[in-house]
Motif scaffolding. Sequence first.
Motif, PDB file in Angstrom:
ATOM      1  N   ARG A 121      35.580  20.737  52.886  1.00 44.24           N
ATOM      2  CA  ARG A 121      36.889  21.128  53.429  1.00 44.24           C
ATOM      3  C   ARG A 121      36.740  21.702  54.832  1.00 44.24           C
ATOM      4  O   ARG A 121      37.546  21.449  55.713  1.00 44.24           O
ATOM      5  CB  ARG A 121      37.565  22.122  52.488  1.00 44.24           C
ATOM      6  N   ARG A 122      35.707  22.510  55.036  1.00 40.99           N
ATOM      7  CA  ARG A 122      35.504  23.105  56.354  1.00 40.99           C
ATOM      8  C   ARG A 122      35.201  22.037  57.394  1.00 40.99           C
ATOM      9  O   ARG A 122      35.667  22.125  58.532  1.00 40.99           O
ATOM     10  CB  ARG A 122      34.375  24.138  56.284  1.00 40.99           C
ATOM     11  N   ILE A 145      38.457  20.465  58.300  1.00 42.60           N
ATOM     12  CA  ILE A 145      39.242  21.366  59.145  1.00 42.60           C
ATOM     13  C   ILE A 145      38.752  21.306  60.585  1.00 42.60           C
ATOM     14  O   ILE A 145      39.537  21.227  61.535  1.00 42.60           O
ATOM     15  CB  ILE A 145      39.195  22.805  58.600  1.00 42.60           C
ATOM     16  N   ASP A 148      41.473  27.134  53.290  1.00 45.14           N
ATOM     17  CA  ASP A 148      40.974  25.762  53.148  1.00 45.14           C
ATOM     18  C   ASP A 148      41.850  24.932  52.224  1.00 45.14           C
ATOM     19  O   ASP A 148      41.748  23.699  52.211  1.00 45.14           O
ATOM     20  CB  ASP A 148      39.536  25.772  52.603  1.00 45.14           C
TER      21      ASP A 148
END
Length: 251
Positions: free
Chosen positions: A197-198, A201, A213
């Motif tokens: 997820r990071r 992003i 997130d």
Amino acid sequence: MDSSPPPLGSVGSGYRALVVDDEVPLAELVASYLQREHFEVTVCHTGVAALAVARDVDPDVVVLDLGLPGIDGVELCRQLRTFSDAYVVMLTARDTEIDTIVGLSVGADDYVTKPFSPRELVARIRAMLRRPRTASVPVSSSGQPDPDAQPPRMFGPLSIEIGSRQVFLDGEPVALTRTEFDILAALSSRPNMVWTRRQLIEAVWGEPWVGNDHLVDVHVGHVRRKLGDDAADPRFVFTVRGVGYRMGTGQ
């Protein structure tokens, strides 16, 4: 609330912003910060007025209060998405998961919870507008993206055309928001690689972005819905439990 002026810059030069909030002082404060960053800013205090203005000025970004009287922010965002692909940052006075999901489910790109720092809001908008869109697309001798220089990314019946930012499923166009397309572009750039997820992003919202997130999960859910991709039996976007997502054509 931080009311000190932000540093001057040119990030907003040529960009149009629409600020919609029935709290007049707050709307004017946000507008002043954006104007100092050289945005052309229009302020509205009702949803009805905002829809008319959005059709007229074609904003690049809309800062939208969730709790508007009459046509609320959710319905306004839903109607905006029928004719505009502007970035939408939703303002909410309630920091709950359900509010976030409701706001993002109608096409908002980001959200900020009141009270907030106008400086942080402008930073988020700056990060969105500076996204390295289609950075891997070859350019022509004129320096412009050359959509024909890169073949479509194919995943079975799914075709992703990076240069023209178009998606086709079984030959039919799929309407995605800017953020939804950027997520699909990132995932498809490295087939079968698992994206955390990071990482998504940083690829889509930009490294300076701060927030939950969970935003990624909501937008991936929208992409899946528009592709008719069942999370329980996916064809294109697969969940890797405890890690993130990958894109492919099989388990």
